[in-house]
Design a protein around this motif. Sequence first.
Motif, PDB file in Angstrom:
ATOM      1  N   ALA A 180      -4.173 -30.640   1.804  1.00  0.00           N
ATOM      2  CA  ALA A 180      -4.277 -29.453   0.947  1.00  0.00           C
ATOM      3  C   ALA A 180      -3.246 -29.543  -0.180  1.00  0.00           C
ATOM      4  N   VAL A 181      -3.602 -29.003  -1.329  1.00  0.00           N
ATOM      5  CA  VAL A 181      -2.703 -28.978  -2.485  1.00  0.00           C
ATOM      6  C   VAL A 181      -2.213 -27.549  -2.676  1.00  0.00           C
ATOM      7  N   GLY A 182      -0.895 -27.363  -2.565  1.00  0.00           N
ATOM      8  CA  GLY A 182      -0.316 -26.033  -2.648  1.00  0.00           C
ATOM      9  C   GLY A 182       0.287 -25.731  -4.007  1.00  0.00           C
ATOM     10  N   PRO A 183       0.540 -24.442  -4.276  1.00  0.00           N
ATOM     11  CA  PRO A 183       1.069 -24.015  -5.577  1.00  0.00           C
ATOM     12  C   PRO A 183       2.527 -24.413  -5.761  1.00  0.00           C
ATOM     13  N   ILE A 184       2.933 -24.410  -7.018  1.00  0.00           N
ATOM     14  CA  ILE A 184       4.305 -24.779  -7.366  1.00  0.00           C
ATOM     15  C   ILE A 184       4.840 -23.781  -8.391  1.00  0.00           C
ATOM     16  N   TYR A 198      -5.881 -33.894 -19.987  1.00  0.00           N
ATOM     17  CA  TYR A 198      -6.272 -33.328 -18.695  1.00  0.00           C
ATOM     18  C   TYR A 198      -5.045 -33.085 -17.821  1.00  0.00           C
ATOM     19  N   PHE A 199      -5.082 -31.975 -17.088  1.00  0.00           N
ATOM     20  CA  PHE A 199      -3.970 -31.627 -16.201  1.00  0.00           C
ATOM     21  C   PHE A 199      -4.546 -31.116 -14.885  1.00  0.00           C
ATOM     22  N   LEU A 200      -4.126 -31.746 -13.763  1.00  0.00           N
ATOM     23  CA  LEU A 200      -4.564 -31.315 -12.437  1.00  0.00           C
ATOM     24  C   LEU A 200      -3.697 -30.148 -11.982  1.00  0.00           C
ATOM     25  N   VAL A 201      -4.325 -28.994 -11.770  1.00  0.00           N
ATOM     26  CA  VAL A 201      -3.613 -27.754 -11.458  1.00  0.00           C
ATOM     27  C   VAL A 201      -3.961 -27.285 -10.047  1.00  0.00           C
ATOM     28  N   PRO A 202      -2.955 -26.995  -9.200  1.00  0.00           N
ATOM     29  CA  PRO A 202      -3.261 -26.409  -7.900  1.00  0.00           C
ATOM     30  C   PRO A 202      -4.083 -25.131  -8.072  1.00  0.00           C
ATOM     31  N   ALA A 203      -5.088 -24.957  -7.236  1.00  0.00           N
ATOM     32  CA  ALA A 203      -5.986 -23.805  -7.373  1.00  0.00           C
ATOM     33  C   ALA A 203      -5.240 -22.483  -7.406  1.00  0.00           C
ATOM     34  N   ASP A 204      -4.199 -22.354  -6.589  1.00  0.00           N
ATOM     35  CA  ASP A 204      -3.461 -21.091  -6.537  1.00  0.00           C
ATOM     36  C   ASP A 204      -2.576 -20.869  -7.750  1.00  0.00           C
ATOM     37  N   ASN A 205      -2.444 -21.853  -8.632  1.00  0.00           N
ATOM     38  CA  ASN A 205      -1.703 -21.697  -9.883  1.00  0.00           C
ATOM     39  C   ASN A 205      -2.620 -21.450 -11.076  1.00  0.00           C
ATOM     40  N   LEU A 219      -7.821 -27.988 -18.009  1.00  0.00           N
ATOM     41  CA  LEU A 219      -7.263 -27.817 -16.675  1.00  0.00           C
ATOM     42  C   LEU A 219      -8.308 -28.204 -15.634  1.00  0.00           C
ATOM     43  N   ALA A 220      -7.907 -29.036 -14.677  1.00  0.00           N
ATOM     44  CA  ALA A 220      -8.790 -29.399 -13.572  1.00  0.00           C
ATOM     45  C   ALA A 220      -8.273 -28.712 -12.316  1.00  0.00           C
ATOM     46  N   ARG A 221      -9.085 -27.855 -11.746  1.00  0.00           N
ATOM     47  CA  ARG A 221      -8.691 -27.064 -10.572  1.00  0.00           C
ATOM     48  C   ARG A 221      -8.820 -27.899  -9.312  1.00  0.00           C
ATOM     49  N   VAL A 222      -7.723 -28.010  -8.541  1.00  0.00           N
ATOM     50  CA  VAL A 222      -7.766 -28.803  -7.307  1.00  0.00           C
ATOM     51  C   VAL A 222      -7.121 -28.022  -6.162  1.00  0.00           C
ATOM     52  N   LYS A 233     -12.552 -38.965 -10.793  1.00  0.00           N
ATOM     53  CA  LYS A 233     -13.834 -39.671 -10.920  1.00  0.00           C
ATOM     54  C   LYS A 233     -14.677 -39.056 -12.021  1.00  0.00           C
ATOM     55  N   THR A 234     -14.672 -37.740 -12.099  1.00  0.00           N
ATOM     56  CA  THR A 234     -15.462 -37.036 -13.106  1.00  0.00           C
ATOM     57  C   THR A 234     -14.935 -37.321 -14.500  1.00  0.00           C
ATOM     58  N   ILE A 235     -13.616 -37.261 -14.655  1.00  0.00           N
ATOM     59  CA  ILE A 235     -12.989 -37.544 -15.954  1.00  0.00           C
ATOM     60  C   ILE A 235     -13.271 -38.984 -16.379  1.00  0.00           C
ATOM     61  N   ALA A 236     -13.143 -39.906 -15.418  1.00  0.00           N
ATOM     62  CA  ALA A 236     -13.387 -41.327 -15.725  1.00  0.00           C
ATOM     63  C   ALA A 236     -14.820 -41.564 -16.184  1.00  0.00           C
ATOM     64  N   ALA A 237     -15.733 -40.732 -15.682  1.00  0.00           N
ATOM     65  CA  ALA A 237     -17.150 -40.871 -16.052  1.00  0.00           C
ATOM     66  C   ALA A 237     -17.472 -40.179 -17.376  1.00  0.00           C
ATOM     67  N   GLY A 238     -16.473 -39.539 -17.970  1.00  0.00           N
ATOM     68  CA  GLY A 238     -16.675 -38.873 -19.246  1.00  0.00           C
ATOM     69  C   GLY A 238     -17.258 -37.488 -19.131  1.00  0.00           C
ATOM     70  N   ALA A 239     -17.200 -36.909 -17.927  1.00  0.00           N
ATOM     71  CA  ALA A 239     -17.746 -35.568 -17.710  1.00  0.00           C
ATOM     72  C   ALA A 239     -16.613 -34.552 -17.576  1.00  0.00           C
ATOM     73  N   GLN A 240     -16.979 -33.291 -17.475  1.00  0.00           N
ATOM     74  CA  GLN A 240     -16.003 -32.209 -17.393  1.00  0.00           C
ATOM     75  C   GLN A 240     -15.710 -31.889 -15.931  1.00  0.00           C
ATOM     76  N   PRO A 241     -14.442 -31.928 -15.504  1.00  0.00           N
ATOM     77  CA  PRO A 241     -14.111 -31.589 -14.114  1.00  0.00           C
ATOM     78  C   PRO A 241     -14.202 -30.084 -13.898  1.00  0.00           C
ATOM     79  N   ALA A 242     -14.209 -29.692 -12.622  1.00  0.00           N
ATOM     80  CA  ALA A 242     -14.153 -28.260 -12.302  1.00  0.00           C
ATOM     81  C   ALA A 242     -12.850 -27.689 -12.840  1.00  0.00           C
TER      82      ALA A 242
END
Length: 244
Positions: A180-184, A198-205, A219-222, A233-242
């Motif tokens: 699980a990825v927690g907030p910071i 692109y920036f991977l952001v914890p969902a709770d943040n 922002l990519a929600r994780v 994988k989505t970014i590498a494929a040239g698509a938009q992440p969640a």
Amino acid sequence: MQKRGVLIGAGALVTVLLTVGAWFAPVPYVVRQPGPVLDVLSPTVITVTGADVSASTGKLLLTTVEIVDGIDTATAARTWFEDRDALIPREAIFPAGQSTEQVLQANQALFTTSETTAIDVALGKVGRPTGVRVTIDVKEVGGPSAGLMLTLGIIDKLTPADLTGGHTIAGTGQVTADGAVGPIGGIPQKLHGADVDYFLVPADNCAEAVGAVPPGLTLARVATVDDALLALKTIAAGAQPATC
């Protein structure tokens, strides 16, 4: 009349001096600002022995914040009107009864734990190859928030495919043993400290991040390491992440 004028002038001078003194007097606050960024795919950060290591054409950036202590009223006033930096009570960082050294030691202990967890989670994701040894060398970084990027860096090195797809991607987040990825803390400063697309952001943040996102940053929600891998994988494929 001349004497009275001197007294008034002296009184005005004292007022100015008192005002200047107050302007530069220390206040019980600290400034949290963007800190250095570090590419976890650099060969000096993560070292893998006992297995083949793949190369990457992109970067995975671990983001940090810096705390500026001992600020004065003038600095506090300037920070109050800035979007990038944050003014926070000193006791939120340095609790009463704890020395600065004790706080630093506690943050270092949290980082050491995050290193161990990142290694365990990453090896679990790649099937725990026999005989593999992973070491991490990151200096002057404390706290648990490097866990996500360290985990992804290890997986990238032990995965034949280039997870970045040639992109430079930043991120942050604690990682627990179950992935699980927690907030910071300090997400606005970390967003401003990373000059990336692109920036991977914890969902709770996410709620806080949306209100502080710089122009042009996606922002990519994780919520889990698996979410982060899917985002890459989505970014590498040239698509938009969640997104958040």
